[in-house]
Each structure stands twice: as C-alpha cells, then as structure tokens.
Design an enzyme around this catalytic site. Structure first.
Site, short mmCIF file in Angstrom:
data_model
loop_
_atom_site.label_atom_id
_atom_site.label_comp_id
_atom_site.label_asym_id
_atom_site.label_seq_id
_atom_site.Cartn_x
_atom_site.Cartn_y
_atom_site.Cartn_z
N HIS A 39 0.83 -1.21 0.00
CA HIS A 39 0.00 0.00 0.00
C HIS A 39 0.88 1.27 0.00
CE1 HIS A 39 -3.77 2.21 1.14
NE2 HIS A 39 -2.88 3.05 1.65
N GLU A 40 1.81 1.33 0.93
CA GLU A 40 2.67 2.52 1.02
C GLU A 40 3.56 2.64 -0.22
OE1 GLU A 40 1.89 4.64 3.11
OE2 GLU A 40 0.66 3.34 4.37
#
Lengths: 507, 507
Positions: free
Chosen positions: A269-270
């Site tokens: 996600h990051e």
C-alpha cells in the site's frame, strides 16, 4: 515568453522553491519523529516543526507572494507561460487563497484545540468513554463549521472541507455515487451470503517470523517497481509514506508476528503511494506541482497496488511459492489458489482499518453522512454514538459493543480532519476506474503479473497518472483516462468479479 | 527587570528560537544525509540545506535582529538582564557580528570555491597528485586571507580564522605553548625509545565480528553515562556527533572487522561530545547558549572520555573481562594489563587520525605552522608539499612516500577550514588540565573507574563544564576550573605517567 514575465516567473519559482524546501525539511523532521527520534526529544521537536510550519505559512500568505501571483495572472502575461507554469501558478494560488482566508487568530485556535483534543481522544478511546472526548469534539465541530465559513462554499459548507483533501469534489456529486455504491455493496454481501462458502483466514493470525515477513515484503515492492535508490523503508508504529523530494521517498511499515497481512499489504500500500511520488515528472522538483494531485488519487495508487495487484489471483500464482518457502510450517498445506481466497475474505467487521475491500466503503459512507450532518448542524455532538451504532447495524448488520470499537475508533476527528474520510472510498473508486481503463490498454496484464512482470503496468500508471503530479486535477485525470467522471460502476464490476472468484470458484 | 527590557528580550529570544529551530532542522537534514538518505536524494537535499542555511544567515544579519541587540545593549538596559540573558546576548552578538562582516557576494564565492575544491581534493588524494588540488587550494588560501581581513584582527590575520573555532584564542598565546609541547614530546619520544620495549598491537588488526563490536561499544557508553532516552547511535562513513536540541543528541560510528579500535574508541569519543551536549542546562534550550563553548572545549570532552578514561588501566581492569568474553578466540591469551599497553602504543606514523595520544600533537603543530605561514603570505601554495615533508622528518622522524599520506591526507583545507586544526590539540591540553583538577576533587576516581562507576566523574564534568554551554568562554572555564590559563604542563605530566605505565611497567 516575454522577458518581464520570465523574470517575474523566476521570482515566483524562487519563492515556491524556498517553501518547498522548508516543507521538505518539516517532513524530514516528522519522519524522523516517527522512526528514529529518541523519546526525550519530543518537546524540542514539536517546537522545531511548529517554527518551520509557521514560516511556510508566512511565506505562503506574504504580500510579496501575492503580488507575484497577481502580476503573473492579471497582466495577461499568463499567456506567455507554458502549460506546466500555468499549472504551477494555479496550484500555488489555490493553496495560497485557502491559507489567506484564515485569520491568524483562527489558525492558532484550531491548532490549540486539536492538539488538546488528540490527548482527550486517546484517553476516551482507551477508556471507551465518549463523554471524555465530547467537549473537545464539540469545540472542533464548531471550529470546522467556522473553517468552512472562512473558506467559503456555494451549496454545502461540508464541500469546503472536502475540498481541502479532494479539490473540486462536492457532496452533491458524491452522495448519489455513494448511494449506488451502498446498494451495490448490499447486493454483493447477499451474494456472498448465498454462496454458502465459509472461508477461514485463521492461518493468517498464527506465528510468522517478523524479519522474514519484512524481507519478503521488501522483495515484493522492489519487484513491483519501488525504487530503492530514490527511497527506503523503515519501521514505525503507524505505516506511512513521506516524500522529501521526487528522489527521496520514505515508506514505513510495521510487523506483527501474529498477523501476516499487516506488514505485507501495508508495505505494498505505502509503496503504491511511494511509486506515485517517485513517478512525478522530475522537472517539477521543488515546484508546487511536485505532489499527488489529491488524497483520493493518492489513495487510488496505493489501493491499486495493494488490491488490484497484491490481492489478485495472478499475483499469488507468482508470489506464493516464495512466501511458502519462507514459512513452510504454516503454509505448506495451503495452495496459491486457497491463499488468494484467504486474503480476500469479505465479511462485516467493526474496525475500518481492518475491513475488507467490499465492506470498507460502508464504514466511509457512515462517516461521510455523520460529518455532513454535523457540519450542516443537523446533528448534535451528543447524538454521534447512537447515530454511529444505528448506521453500523443498518449498513453492516453489526453493533459496536462500546464506543472504542464504535465512534471513537479513528483519530481523524480529533485533529479536525473532517472531510478526509471520503478520500478513502474515492481512492477505491478511482483505482477501479483506472484498472478498467488499464485492462483495455494492456490485454496481457494478467499473464504479466503471473510471471512477476510489473514494468508495463507501472509505465502505464506513470504515463497516465504519476508524471502529472498536481498539473492535472482529479477530475481531469478521471475524464482523460476513463472518458467519464467519477462513478461506482467500475468498482462494483471489479469486486463482483473477485467475489465470483473467491466465493463461487470462477476463474 | 524593567518591563520594556523584558519585552525587548522576549522579542530577541523569539528571534533566536526561530534561528535555533532552523539550525536544528538543518542538522537533522545533515544527519539524515550521512545515515539513512537514499543516494538519489543528494541534489534535492543539498538545495534544502542551502535554503535553510540562507534563511538562518538572513535572520542572523537582519536589521530587526540588529536593532533588538542594539536596544538591549546600548540603552543601558543590559543592567536589567540576568547573567544567562547577558551571556545569550553576548553570544548572539558575537556570531552576528562575524556574519554581518562578510559581504553576501563573498559568502557565495567562498561556498562555490570550497564546494568545487572538495571534489578536486578527493581526486588529488585518490591519485596522490598535489597538482590536481593546487589551483583550488591557491584560491582557497586567497579567500581565507580575505576572510581574515573582513573579520578583522589586531596582530595576526590567522587569529581571525582561529577565533571562528576557538573564540579569543590567538597565535601569540598558542605558539609558545605549542613550542614547549613539541619539546616535551620530543623528550618523551626519546624516553620511550630508551625503554627498549617493543609492544606489538597487531592483535587489534585481526578479525572481530562487527555486530559484537558495536554492541560492546554501545554498552560501554551507556555505562559511561550517555543518555539513550535523549539520544541514539547510528552508523555512518565518518563518525560524528550532531545535536538537534539538548534532549536529542545523535552519535554515529563505523565498524571495521579488522580494526578493533575504530568502533570502540570512536564511539567513546563521540559519546564524550554527546554527553557535553546532553549536560547543557536545559533552561538554555533553543537559546544561543545551547551548544559547546568552542571546538577546543568540545574536543576536550571527547578526548577526556576516550583517553583519560577509555585508555586508562583502571578502565580496562573493569571492561576487559567483558570484551574478552565477546572475543575469546582473539583475546583469551592477553591480560587486561597487556591490553591496556596494546591500546596505548606510541610511535610516529604518517596519518593524523591514526596517531597515538602523544605524537598526535606533532601533526597539529605542523599544520598550525604551515597555516600561519600561508595566511601571512610567508609561504606559497607550491611550497606546501616540501614544507610538509621536511617538518614530518624533523618532528616525527619519518617522511611521507607520497602526497596522499602527506599534505593531501586531511579534508579540512578543501572546505576552507583553516584555523580548525589547533582545536584538536587544544582539546588534548584542556582535557589534561581538567583531568588534573578533577583528581583533586575526586581522589577516589581511579577506584571508581575500576568498579565501572562513572557517575561522580560525569557529575563533576557536568557541574564544571557541561551545564554552562556557551555561557562561559573557554578562557573563563579554564581559569575557573584550573586556576590558570591554557598550558601544556598538565598534558605532559599526564602522558609521562602513562608512558611510565606502558613502557616502564610502573603502576
């Protein structure tokens, strides 16, 4: 362009470069605070960050900056500017106008109230007692309503707050989309129910060596395309992505021994956020364009990689043997196909950040409706817990046992982040719209993922989304890439296909 | 104090706090650059640091700051200020005056020339070819001579440059001290020679697990008193200590598998700097007093812990069993007493940073004399290599085989750090003077060290040196603690005692 305009624009750029450098410095101090800073430094660090932010605000709202913008815009000299220069001017003006509208006194008050509120929220949540947070929240709602008045709006004061995170987005546009999204979600929850399938994801919560988890996750994002020459990964309590420049993007993650999802999907996600930042046209470095164009578009990039890629069957056909070899004791009896199902279990749950792809949006719609009512004065602070619980029951079929797992679960209201929540669902909808468009351009996409080849996909996102930074608005991007404005259709199509795979064994 | 003065002083403090916060931010960016920053970020980071430093310079030299200082000083209102307030005002004025004296154009020129010179120095050193660095160095010497003119001086232009690192110190005071130090050193080198002892330190350069080295060194500095709640340790190519506030002190070290000295003594050294910063009166936080009072006094603290403590017999009686248990294969046959001798071998060598406690000063005296000649125009840049080699032969009895191990070995001249070198020997002399005074106050000192008890020693240094920060000048500290000005006597006494221990087995 004319040489006077040329000179004025250079002066303008020199101002925005200083602001950009100070903003980067403030971010480095914030990143360090969450990763390496010793505990004793907290007070001095808070002062340092406050000083930097005050200087940024001062420069942003200075008469000098105002005059430069005015000169570039009003003298008709904008005609002499190139496309990216006009965009830079527009973005700076937009942010400047928002900053100028707020009296210094109000900014100080807001900062003070939210700073105290975060403490009372922490206490309230730990004791699961809404009454501890009640007075702070009442003050914040009052402040956010005044905030909206200062910023100005046409139809709905809540629009002014949403605009801070998603420029141009309005309740009027959002509400029907969310209504249809909610209907579609209800229908799909029924469909899951009717499948009769009961998939247990208990294995994810057994025991996984933290350093093996982290090194697997790092290898995955490297393969996806996160550039470690221009970025790095560290640990922090809450995962985040911070960018100090197009060539300096920092990700953080956390690793739980008894939850295999957190480190891996968190880091993918990051990395999605990070690849967006790394993909911005390098010519925009230190200009007002060197950032994601909105919270929603940013979230679309993180969710694209986390869900469309990281939770796809093709991805696990490629990645699973490697994961399995890391954790043979836990995973040797589970196939790639089963693992894909396990990480895609969809069922109602209390906590937003732990929700699956489908039910997640219901958590957002609930918050969106409550925020809209609060900012419009249709709901009183004291009515929040009941409204929350009623909507949970109505939308998700479950009722929180207490406020800690109900209306106290999120930090956002305590820092005055009203208008922020919609971005999360916008990210899901944008991601699905982009995904649909991508599939047309890259018909080989699924086969590539199965071979662990992500280059074409990343290039496509770079070309369509990343490189533009703030040079194109969310609406412009959506229209250009998808030929239509924001809608829920692509998401419902995408998620129904996944439900068919997971719950009806259709491949 | 009078309420007008009160208000003016508050305004003054507010300005210095902003400067202090920006300076801290710039340091964080510098620390990050040396520890964690990804390679790709180099260019953007250089711009960010340059922007912060330009802002600091602007605020420092602003008319506003000038008027505040003038008002506080000239209106006779300084009488209304407390002692620390007067000191803060004095320190700020001193630094401001130095900054104001330099024309912007000159500062830019110096920055540009030294930036390029560092590249040509690197190349020259790697090819061991002085001619590559020659033109850059000639420019730098010209610039430093002009620098001295801008700053002003009474007797010797070199004084103006030394003053940047050691406020108040002058060549006239330093030269006789250095002459006697050189004579004493020559006498002691003879004494070592006459002992006939030949101690081999070869074991230090065998094979030691890096992570065991680091964890041992960390344990040691924790015991010495470095506060890990208000500081931390990271790795970097060149060890340093950076302080972002009294409660945020960062040390770095490096670990060589084939050199046991580097990590341990390097970290004790940096912890000495760090404990100085951590010991400054917390009331001075974010004021002009929150820093070490000079380079020399700072170095006295690092050397005190590195040499007077970390290379003492008592220290190794305490620490050796633990080191031995970490590296039994290498050290089981060597006693604590022998190990103490091994880490105190004294003999002439080419490279300053690898020199022992005794011969180190000869390297500094050589540089001091050459700098003095260059700044006074008595020596030409082309004469440096020969002057260097002649002095090496005369003072240390060895001649460099090439310029890389001769006049190109240090980075300092390439960044225009003329005047910096004397600080290193000043640190040695101050440390020995403080050590002598400390022994009178703490007669149990040796026994405490042998038991691994460092609390009384640290408290003594806190009380006498650390807590004052910049509130007392180097000369004030020396006079108050030792009752006399700078001299070489204490150092020669201290080092002769050690020579007697190491080379004549006197205990």
């Amino acid at each position: 362009m004319g040489s006077t305009t040329n000179q004025t624009f250079d002066e303008f750029l020199s101002t925005t470069r200083t602001i950009s450098d100070l903003t980067a410095a403030s971010s480095v101090l914030g990143w360090d605070q969450e990763t390496y800073m010793p505990d004793g430094a907290a007070e001095e660090r808070a002062e340092q960050i406050a000083t930097l932010n005050a200087l940024i605000h001062q420069m942003m709202t200075s008469d000098k900056a105002g005059k430069l913008v005015e000169e570039l815009v009003s003298n008709g000299s904008a005609a002499d500017l190139s496309e990216w220069q006009i965009a830079a001017l527009r973005e700076f003006s937009r942010e400047r106008e928002q900053a100028v509208k707020l009296p210094d006194e109000f900014v100080r008050e807001m900062s003070k109230v939210t700073s105290l509120a975060q403490q009372s929220w922490k206490k309230a949540r730990s004791k699961s007692d809404f009454s501890i947070f009640r007075d702070s929240l009442a003050k914040i709602i009052d402040i956010k309503r005044r905030h909206a008045q200062y910023l100005g709006y046409k139809e709905n004061p809540y629009d002014a707050l949403i605009d801070l995170y998603e420029p141009g987005m309005k309740v009027e546009q959002l509400r029907p989309v969310f209504e249809r999204l909610q209907e579609g979600t209800a229908r799909l929850l029924d469909k899951i129910d009717q499948s009769g399938a009961d998939i247990s994801d208990a294995v994810l919560f057994t025991d996984f060596d933290p350093s093996a988890q982290l090194s697997f996750a790092r290898e995955v994002i490297k393969k996806l395309g996160f550039n470690f020459t221009d970025g790095r990964v560290d640990l922090s309590t809450h995962p985040f992505c911070a960018s100090f420049g197009i060539r300096d993007v920092r990700l953080t993650t956390r690793v739980y021994r008894d939850d295999l999802r957190s480190c891996l999907f968190g880091l993918i996600h990051e990395a999605g956020h990070g690849m967006y930042e790394q993909g911005i046209d390098k010519a925009y470095s230190r200009t007002p364009l060197a950032d994601g164009t909105s919270m929603g578009i940013h979230e679309s990039q993180s969710l694209f990689w986390e869900n469309m890629v990281g939770r796809s069957l093709e991805f696990w056909k490629w990645a699973y043997p490697s994961l399995q070899s890391q954790f043979p004791e836990r995973l040797s009896d589970i196939s790639a196909d089963s693992f894909f199902r396990i990480v895609n279990v969809m069922k109602s749950s209390m906590i937003r950040v732990e929700a699956d792809e489908l039910t997640y949006n219901l958590h957002i719609i609930l918050r969106f409706e409550i925020e809209d009512d609060l900012i419009n004065g249709r709901m009183n602070v004291d009515d929040i817990p009941e409204a929350w619980n009623t909507k949970m029951e109505e939308y998700l079929g479950i009722t929180p046992a207490n406020d800690a797992e109900g209306c106290l679960q999120d930090v956002h209201w305590s820092f005055g982040g009203h208008g922020y929540f919609p971005s999360y669902s916008l990210g899901k909808l944008y991601a699905a719209m982009f995904y649909q468009a991508m599939l047309k351009d890259l018909p080989e996409h699924h086969k590539q993922i199965e071979r662990g080849e992500f280059g074409d996909l990343l290039s496509w996102l770079r070309e369509k989304v990343h490189r533009w930074g703030k040079a194109k608005s969310p609406a412009e991007l959506t229209n250009e890439i998808c030929g239509e404005p924001l809608s829920e259709g692509a998401f419902l199509t995408y998620i129904e296909k996944k439900i068919n795979q997971v719950y009806y064994n259709q491949t």
